[in-house]
Structure formats: C-alpha cells, structure tokens
Motif scaffolding. Structure first.
Motif, PDB file in Angstrom:
ATOM      1  N   UNK A 287       0.472   6.570  -5.563  1.00 56.16           N
ATOM      2  CA  UNK A 287       0.807   7.738  -4.632  1.00 56.16           C
ATOM      3  C   UNK A 287       1.422   7.740  -3.631  1.00 56.16           C
ATOM      4  N   UNK A 288       1.807   6.666  -3.252  1.00 52.95           N
ATOM      5  CA  UNK A 288       2.653   6.325  -2.021  1.00 52.95           C
ATOM      6  C   UNK A 288       3.728   5.668  -2.432  1.00 52.95           C
ATOM      7  N   UNK A 289       4.938   5.883  -1.955  1.00 51.54           N
ATOM      8  CA  UNK A 289       6.290   5.231  -2.226  1.00 51.54           C
ATOM      9  C   UNK A 289       6.303   4.243  -1.045  1.00 51.54           C
ATOM     10  N   UNK A 290       6.120   2.836  -1.638  1.00 50.88           N
ATOM     11  CA  UNK A 290       6.202   1.846  -0.672  1.00 50.88           C
ATOM     12  C   UNK A 290       5.080   0.907  -0.919  1.00 50.88           C
ATOM     13  N   UNK A 291       4.694  -0.103  -0.241  1.00 49.88           N
ATOM     14  CA  UNK A 291       3.787  -1.235  -0.156  1.00 49.88           C
ATOM     15  C   UNK A 291       2.890  -1.123   0.767  1.00 49.88           C
ATOM     16  N   UNK A 292       1.627  -1.433   0.397  1.00 45.74           N
ATOM     17  CA  UNK A 292       0.529  -1.404   1.302  1.00 45.74           C
ATOM     18  C   UNK A 292       0.368  -2.954   1.499  1.00 45.74           C
ATOM     19  N   UNK A 293       0.023  -3.208   2.648  1.00 44.60           N
ATOM     20  CA  UNK A 293      -0.376  -4.815   2.940  1.00 44.60           C
ATOM     21  C   UNK A 293      -1.304  -4.689   4.115  1.00 44.60           C
ATOM     22  N   UNK A 294      -2.200  -5.688   4.541  1.00 46.68           N
ATOM     23  CA  UNK A 294      -3.044  -5.610   5.682  1.00 46.68           C
ATOM     24  C   UNK A 294      -2.150  -5.753   7.009  1.00 46.68           C
ATOM     25  N   UNK A 295      -2.404  -4.984   7.957  1.00 48.01           N
ATOM     26  CA  UNK A 295      -1.712  -5.030   9.418  1.00 48.01           C
ATOM     27  C   UNK A 295      -2.750  -5.705  10.222  1.00 48.01           C
ATOM     28  N   UNK A 296      -2.340  -6.947  10.692  1.00 46.01           N
ATOM     29  CA  UNK A 296      -3.165  -7.394  11.713  1.00 46.01           C
ATOM     30  C   UNK A 296      -3.316  -6.609  12.918  1.00 46.01           C
ATOM     31  N   UNK A 297      -2.485  -5.599  13.303  1.00 40.98           N
ATOM     32  CA  UNK A 297      -2.438  -5.172  14.554  1.00 40.98           C
ATOM     33  C   UNK A 297      -3.372  -3.810  14.383  1.00 40.98           C
ATOM     34  N   UNK A 298      -3.297  -3.159  13.407  1.00 42.45           N
ATOM     35  CA  UNK A 298      -4.001  -1.996  12.941  1.00 42.45           C
ATOM     36  C   UNK A 298      -5.575  -2.165  12.433  1.00 42.45           C
ATOM     37  N   UNK A 299      -5.670  -3.235  11.697  1.00 45.14           N
ATOM     38  CA  UNK A 299      -6.836  -4.052  11.178  1.00 45.14           C
ATOM     39  C   UNK A 299      -7.050  -3.256   9.837  1.00 45.14           C
ATOM     40  N   UNK A 300      -6.227  -2.567   9.134  1.00 45.09           N
ATOM     41  CA  UNK A 300      -6.395  -2.017   7.934  1.00 45.09           C
ATOM     42  C   UNK A 300      -5.260  -2.214   6.898  1.00 45.09           C
ATOM     43  N   UNK A 301      -5.260  -1.708   5.935  1.00 41.32           N
ATOM     44  CA  UNK A 301      -4.189  -1.643   4.779  1.00 41.32           C
ATOM     45  C   UNK A 301      -3.315  -0.425   5.062  1.00 41.32           C
ATOM     46  N   UNK A 302      -2.250  -0.887   5.462  1.00 47.55           N
ATOM     47  CA  UNK A 302      -1.128   0.353   5.914  1.00 47.55           C
ATOM     48  C   UNK A 302       0.111   0.296   5.050  1.00 47.55           C
ATOM     49  N   UNK A 303       0.971   1.259   5.055  1.00 44.17           N
ATOM     50  CA  UNK A 303       2.176   1.288   4.506  1.00 44.17           C
ATOM     51  C   UNK A 303       3.191   0.152   5.158  1.00 44.17           C
ATOM     52  N   UNK A 304       3.772  -0.489   4.575  1.00 41.45           N
ATOM     53  CA  UNK A 304       4.793  -1.581   5.083  1.00 41.45           C
ATOM     54  C   UNK A 304       6.159  -1.383   4.686  1.00 41.45           C
ATOM     55  N   UNK A 305       7.152  -1.789   5.207  1.00 42.84           N
ATOM     56  CA  UNK A 305       8.556  -1.795   4.975  1.00 42.84           C
ATOM     57  C   UNK A 305       8.702  -3.407   4.979  1.00 42.84           C
TER      58      UNK A 305
END
Length: 66
Positions: A7-25
C-alpha cells in the motif's frame, strides 16, 4: 529489518529518531574516505544511506568492512 508494503510506494524501516517504522528513502552512495588527493581514487567505499521521510533523519552505514 527493511520491509515492503504493497500500500506504500517505498521501504519501511525502524527510525531511531521517530521510534517507529516509517517510510524511508534508501540509496547506495560511493564515498571517498581519504583526504589526500593523490590516493582518493583508491579510498572509495560503498555506503547504504537511509533517510526517514517523516522526520528527515539521515544515517549511513559502510557496506564493505574489509
């Protein structure tokens, strides 16, 4: 661990700054590590660079630890 979501055009990874799984380039960049101009061509290494599309936090990791 990186995952893909249909459902998302991209890659989701854990973000240490946000603390959650987010969309990453995510990209691979060749970075010159030597500051000496004469040997710069021999000191290029691949780095995996990821940037959170939510908060903009950017990090890189050297891929070749030879």
């Amino acid at each position: 661990m990186a995952t893909t979501d249909d459902s998302i055009d991209g890659l989701t990874e854990h973000c240490d700054h946000c603390g959650t799984e987010t969309l990453h380039k995510v990209s691979v960049q060749i970075i010159t590590e030597s500051s000496k101009q004469e040997n710069a061509q021999f000191s290029r290494e691949p780095y995996r660079v990821k940037e959170c599309q939510t908060c903009g936090d950017r990090s890189s990791q050297r891929m070749n630890n030879a």
